[in-house]
Design an enzyme around this catalytic site. Sequence first.
Site, PDB file in Angstrom:
ATOM      1  N   ASP A  35      33.492   8.941  -7.120  1.00  0.00           N
ATOM      2  CA  ASP A  35      33.792  10.083  -6.266  1.00  0.00           C
ATOM      3  C   ASP A  35      34.340  11.016  -7.435  1.00  0.00           C
ATOM      4  O   ASP A  35      35.841  10.963  -7.502  1.00  0.00           O
ATOM      5  CB  ASP A  35      34.769   9.805  -5.143  1.00  0.00           C
ATOM      6  CG  ASP A  35      34.747  10.991  -4.433  1.00  0.00           C
ATOM      7  OD1 ASP A  35      34.888  12.129  -4.866  1.00  0.00           O
ATOM      8  OD2 ASP A  35      35.247  10.981  -3.080  1.00  0.00           O
ATOM      9  N   GLU A 127      46.615   6.962  -2.880  1.00  0.00           N
ATOM     10  CA  GLU A 127      45.292   7.165  -2.469  1.00  0.00           C
ATOM     11  C   GLU A 127      45.030   6.515  -1.045  1.00  0.00           C
ATOM     12  O   GLU A 127      44.656   5.596  -1.083  1.00  0.00           O
ATOM     13  CB  GLU A 127      44.179   7.312  -3.421  1.00  0.00           C
ATOM     14  CG  GLU A 127      42.975   8.109  -3.015  1.00  0.00           C
ATOM     15  CD  GLU A 127      41.998   7.582  -1.784  1.00  0.00           C
ATOM     16  OE1 GLU A 127      42.467   7.430  -0.566  1.00  0.00           O
ATOM     17  OE2 GLU A 127      41.111   7.044  -2.254  1.00  0.00           O
ATOM     18  N   GLU A 136      42.541   4.023   9.247  1.00  0.00           N
ATOM     19  CA  GLU A 136      42.839   3.040   8.339  1.00  0.00           C
ATOM     20  C   GLU A 136      44.623   3.020   8.464  1.00  0.00           C
ATOM     21  O   GLU A 136      45.182   1.830   8.239  1.00  0.00           O
ATOM     22  CB  GLU A 136      42.682   3.042   6.930  1.00  0.00           C
ATOM     23  CG  GLU A 136      41.242   2.960   6.515  1.00  0.00           C
ATOM     24  CD  GLU A 136      41.221   2.987   4.922  1.00  0.00           C
ATOM     25  OE1 GLU A 136      41.440   4.020   4.383  1.00  0.00           O
ATOM     26  OE2 GLU A 136      40.719   2.108   4.520  1.00  0.00           O
ATOM     27  N   HIS A 284      33.355  11.008  -0.896  1.00  0.00           N
ATOM     28  CA  HIS A 284      32.857   9.819  -0.295  1.00  0.00           C
ATOM     29  C   HIS A 284      33.441   9.733   1.371  1.00  0.00           C
ATOM     30  O   HIS A 284      32.906   9.238   1.965  1.00  0.00           O
ATOM     31  CB  HIS A 284      33.415   8.512  -0.804  1.00  0.00           C
ATOM     32  CG  HIS A 284      34.670   8.250  -0.764  1.00  0.00           C
ATOM     33  ND1 HIS A 284      35.736   9.003  -1.677  1.00  0.00           N
ATOM     34  CD2 HIS A 284      35.478   7.340   0.098  1.00  0.00           C
ATOM     35  CE1 HIS A 284      37.002   8.585  -1.133  1.00  0.00           C
ATOM     36  NE2 HIS A 284      36.815   7.618   0.099  1.00  0.00           N
TER      37      HIS A 284
END
Length: 354
Positions: A35, A127, A136, A284
């Site tokens: 990406d 990240e 998440e 992505h």
Amino acid sequence: MSNQIKKRKLEKNVQDNLYFDSYSDVTIHEEMIADHARTNTYRTGIFENSSSIQGKVVLDVGAGTGVLSIFCAQAGAKRVYAVEASSIADQAVKIIKHNQMEDRIEVIKGTLETIDLPEQVDVIVSEWMGYALLHESMLNSVLFARDKWLKPGGLILPSKAELYIAPINDLVVEDRLNFWCTVKEQYGVDMSCMSEFARKCVMNNYITVNLVTVEDVLSHPSKFAELDLYSVTVEQLKSVKGPFKCECFGSSAVNALCVWFTVTFPCGDKPLVLSTSPFKQETHWKQAILYLHEPVDVMQDTLVVGEVNMYPSEDSSRHICIDVDYTIGQDKKHSKTFSIPDGYLEPQQLPVAT
């Protein structure tokens, strides 16, 4: 200790194990590194802050393959602690040694909440973003690191996140809903009665992660939330919400709302922005699509207004739910709750910090 509490703890451990196991395969890391918008923006953001990194101590939260740690070492960091809970940490050790950085980068295998560091850090890089930004819940670990390990006045990369929403017309969905009205012409069997069933199946309560084309977007985006990583708290992440207001460009049918995010790196007078907008380079993360109960026709300047509320799922703290209250034009107010379905995120689909 009650059986209920034991069960809750076991369930969280299972969730965490599944989460970290998903990062053990090469496919997901290949997707992240490939990406370009993501990886190059992080590289640029780190190098642009080299004056704050040179000779300093850096903590990489969720280091994955260690590429961000290597960027920080290349930018002059004295020491980098690369913390990674999954087995990919073993590969990070090899990559770091292969790049002759082992004297400055130490890989620590474990969760951020359980490991110990020998010193406070000057910089945190991570990240941490997932689908629709918060899916998440890795941001919780970044905030834990900030509160426990970051020196006063330290640097966080990236330092800010923003969430946007806009109405869209998903033409693929429109074609699928119209399909059942075309069967009779093709085969002599009237199946138009399937349309209502198809609508319920297609325009469901799931968050759909997919690419949205610029042509599908029906208004300028509306920012509904902003997170300052220097001040936001874990408690505030339990409900990230805000109002939105969009004015439609022209005549069409709104059949979904589209959510995306940006994160910002401080870079002097002109901050560096990594955007997952459909108007920018593909990433992505794609976009999060929220299908309405049914399509609504709009015209030029039709208002689409409402409020978004994002919060962790009761079933899994790592999964995000999105409540949306919306009104389109003169139509009545509607409410709908969305979630990502169980089993949706295969290892190769999950975003990861690398």
